[in-house]
Design an enzyme around this catalytic site. Sequence first.
Site: not given
Length: 471
Positions: A242-244
Site C-alpha cells: 500500500s501507499k505506506r
Amino acid sequence: MVCVRFAPSPTGYLHLGNARVAIFNYLFARHNGGKLILRIEDTDRERSTKEFEESIVEDLRWLGIDWDEFYRQSERFDIYREYAERLLREGRAYECFCTPEDLEREREEAEKKGIPYRYSGKCRDLSNEERKRLKEKGVSYTVRLRVPPNRDVSFKDRLRGFVSINTDDFGDFIIVRSDGSPTYNFVVVIDDALMGVTHVIRGEDHLSNTPKQILIYEAFGFSIPEFIHLPVILGEDRSKLSKRHGAVSVRSYREEGYVPEALFNYLATLGWNPSEEREIFTKEELIRMFNIDDISKAPAVFNREKLKWMSGIYIREVLDIDTLYRYALPFIKEAGFDLTDEDYVKRVLEKTKDSFETFAEMTERLNPLLKKEINMSEEALNLLRTEESRVVIEAFLEKMGDNINSQDVKRIAKEIQKEKGIKPKIIWQTLRACITGKLEGVGVDIIADLLPPEIWKERLQKGLMYVSSSK
Ligand code: GLU
C-alpha cells in the site's frame, strides 16, 4: 476460444497489484491465441472518474498491453436492468423495502449476540399486494437475490484447488441498490457471461465474492467460467502493498522514468518464473513460455530495488539507442536541457547509460552534458577557491588546444602533476568541479569525449573566475 478480461474500477491510478493482474490476463490470452477484454467497471458513479479511466488506459498502453474489446459498464445499465427484471419475474430475486435504519438495527443485534451478520430475510415472503402497496407509497427498495440457506457453494480455483463457502455466511445479498444502480457481484456475472469470458483471472481479494457470483450464474443458467485467484503483492514487511510502502501506482514509476519493459518483465516474473537461469525476458518470450499453473500460490513480495536494478539492465543492455532516445526525450524536455541535438544526445546516452537506472536519474547525471549553464555546488565552489585549483585551471587552459578528448585530459593531467607537483586527486577534482559543478558524477574523461570543446573551455574559464573573485 480462450477469453479473459481485465476489469479495473476507475477510482484511482492503476496499482502495481492490478497491473500484475492485467499482465497475467494478457499473457494468458496471447499465449493461448485468445481474446483480452478491457472492461471499465464504473458502476460506482460517485467514486469513478473519467480522468482515472484515461490514466488506467494510458498506463496499460505504456506497459505494452493491448486488448481486443473494450467496454464501459456505465453504458450497459439497460442490459443489467433487463436481467434484474428477469430474476424478479422468475422469483429468484425479490424487492426489499427495509430501510437503512432497519438494517442497522439487525446488524447491531447480530453484533450483540456475537454472530456474523446476514440479512434477516424479512422482505423475502411479502405478498404481491404488500409489495404493490409499499411501491405505491413510494417506499424505496433494493433487489436481493434469493439465496438458498445453508448450502455449501463450492468451486475449483485453478491455483488453490477446492474452495467452499456456506451461503449462511452471507445470506440474501443486494444485486440492485435503492437508487437503481446494480452491484458489482451482479454486473460482473452478466458481463462475463455475455462477453463469453472463459477464465476469470483476478486478485484473491475477490475470492469471497466468487460464491455469490456462482449463485447468480446458476440463477440465469449461465455456464460458469474457470476461476484463477492470484495471490496479492506484499511489501517487504509482508503486509499488503500500500501507499505506506512508497510508490504503488504504475503512474509514479512512469513519472520517475522506469523502463516500461522492465516493469512488465518485473511484474510478470513476480511470483512466476519461466524456470530458466535468467531474469530478463522479452514480452514475446514471456508470452511463449507463460504457464498459469506455475504461478506461485504464495504471496509475492515487492522489491523496489530489484525493479530499479531491472530498469537499469534494460537501459544498459536491452534497449536499442533509438528506443533509449525516445524514452529519454520527454525527460530531457521536462528538465529544460538545451544541448539537445539528436545525434549528440544519442552519443551521450550511449556513453553514459551505465550510470543511471531510471530517466529521472538520467536528468540528474547528465545535467553537465545536456545543459549549457551548470549550477555550482557549495563543495565545488569551496574547492575552486584554493590556490592549487587556480594553478591547475591556468595550466590546463594553457595546454589545451581547440579540441579535447579523454586522452588529452589524461595527458595534460599527468603533465600538470609533474610540472606543478600537484596531487592527481586535486587535479581531477578541480576539473570535475569546473566541468560539472559537482564533486561526483559521470567521469570527467568521458565528458571530454562528448562535450563540445568550446563549452569545456568556457567552464574552465568560469572556474578561474571563481578562483580570482575569492582573492
Ligand atoms: N472491478 C474489480 C476491481 O477493480 C475487478 C473485478 C473482477 O475482476 O472480477 O477490483
